[in-house]
Write an enzyme that holds these catalytic residues in place. Structure first.
Site, mmCIF file in Angstrom:
data_model
loop_
_atom_site.group_PDB
_atom_site.id
_atom_site.type_symbol
_atom_site.label_atom_id
_atom_site.label_comp_id
_atom_site.label_asym_id
_atom_site.label_seq_id
_atom_site.Cartn_x
_atom_site.Cartn_y
_atom_site.Cartn_z
ATOM 1 N N HIS A 57 0.780 -1.110 0.019
ATOM 2 C CA HIS A 57 0.050 -0.007 -0.111
ATOM 3 C C HIS A 57 0.889 1.258 -0.036
ATOM 4 O O HIS A 57 1.963 1.084 0.490
ATOM 5 C CB HIS A 57 -0.883 0.001 1.249
ATOM 6 C CG HIS A 57 -2.116 -0.915 1.080
ATOM 7 N ND1 HIS A 57 -3.006 -0.889 1.891
ATOM 8 C CD2 HIS A 57 -2.157 -1.988 0.462
ATOM 9 C CE1 HIS A 57 -3.978 -1.923 1.688
ATOM 10 N NE2 HIS A 57 -3.352 -2.536 0.993
ATOM 11 N N GLU A 59 0.957 3.791 1.714
ATOM 12 C CA GLU A 59 1.397 4.302 3.273
ATOM 13 C C GLU A 59 2.700 3.443 3.577
ATOM 14 O O GLU A 59 3.704 3.966 4.389
ATOM 15 C CB GLU A 59 0.258 4.217 4.185
ATOM 16 C CG GLU A 59 -0.943 5.108 3.873
ATOM 17 C CD GLU A 59 -1.917 4.304 3.149
ATOM 18 O OE1 GLU A 59 -3.231 4.577 3.357
ATOM 19 O OE2 GLU A 59 -1.932 3.469 2.182
ATOM 20 N N CYS A 87 -6.515 2.065 5.612
ATOM 21 C CA CYS A 87 -6.769 0.647 6.226
ATOM 22 C C CYS A 87 -6.502 0.456 7.336
ATOM 23 O O CYS A 87 -5.357 0.951 7.858
ATOM 24 C CB CYS A 87 -6.519 -0.148 5.085
ATOM 25 S SG CYS A 87 -4.960 -0.941 5.109
ATOM 26 N N CYS A 90 -2.470 -0.236 7.447
ATOM 27 C CA CYS A 90 -1.725 0.938 7.210
ATOM 28 C C CYS A 90 -1.634 1.637 8.749
ATOM 29 O O CYS A 90 -0.814 2.417 9.132
ATOM 30 C CB CYS A 90 -2.250 1.739 6.101
ATOM 31 S SG CYS A 90 -1.699 1.052 4.649
#
Length: 170
Positions: A57, A59, A87, A90
């Site tokens: 992801h 992040e 999410c 993260c």
């Protein structure tokens, strides 16, 4: 703290990262980490499909790069700018890395962990609670995601139609 002009500048850098993802048929999510001096120390964009790795992801990539560049896993007094609400995975990385501020654009009603579905940053038992500023450039960030998923649905519909036509011809 950041001026409105600073916030706009950093969020635009996150949007630029999201556009890199989109150009590679990835969900357009981008993130940057800014140190207390205003320097970008980490950046990333969604790479799950490219790398076939669920942890890739935006992040996570930005946090990893920031830790490497700073030389320390604690990103104390750093800020994260991301185009979509983090999410749960993260959010956990944000808590564990001790990021001070999170600025995000669009809400994520399916997997958001900063208030949409759950708010992991508000769980009292966790040892770190970052400041969360939601809705920065929300319309732009949300529209980018909407356009991306609309295009995917259109491609899928056209592929089904083409497959159906091929079956009818044979």
């Amino acid at each position: 703290m950041f001026t409105d002009e600073d916030k706009e500048k950093y969020m635009q850098l996150a949007v630029e990262e999201a556009k890199k993802a989109e150009a590679q048929d990835e969900v357009p999510i981008g993130a940057i980490v800014v140190d207390p001096n205003g320097e970008v120390v980490g950046k990333g964009y969604n790479r799950r499909e490219l790398d076939q790795d669920a942890t890739q992801h935006a992040e996570m990539i930005a946090i990893r790069e920031a830790c490497k560049n700073i030389g320390f896993w604690r990103l104390i007094d750093c800020s994260l700018f991301v185009t979509l609400e983090p999410c749960p995975m993260c959010a956990g990385a944000i808590i564990n890395s001790r990021i001070k501020n999170i600025f995000f654009g669009a809400m994520d009603p399916k997997a958001g962990a900063a208030g949409s579905v759950v708010d992991l940053f508000a769980v009292e038992k966790f040892n770190h609670h970052p400041n969360v500023i939601a809705g920065l450039n929300q319309e732009e960030c949300g529209q980018m995601l909407t356009n991306f998923f609309r295009a995917i649905r259109k491609k899928q519909k056209e592929a089904k139609k083409a497959a159906k036509n091929n079956l009818e011809e044979n």
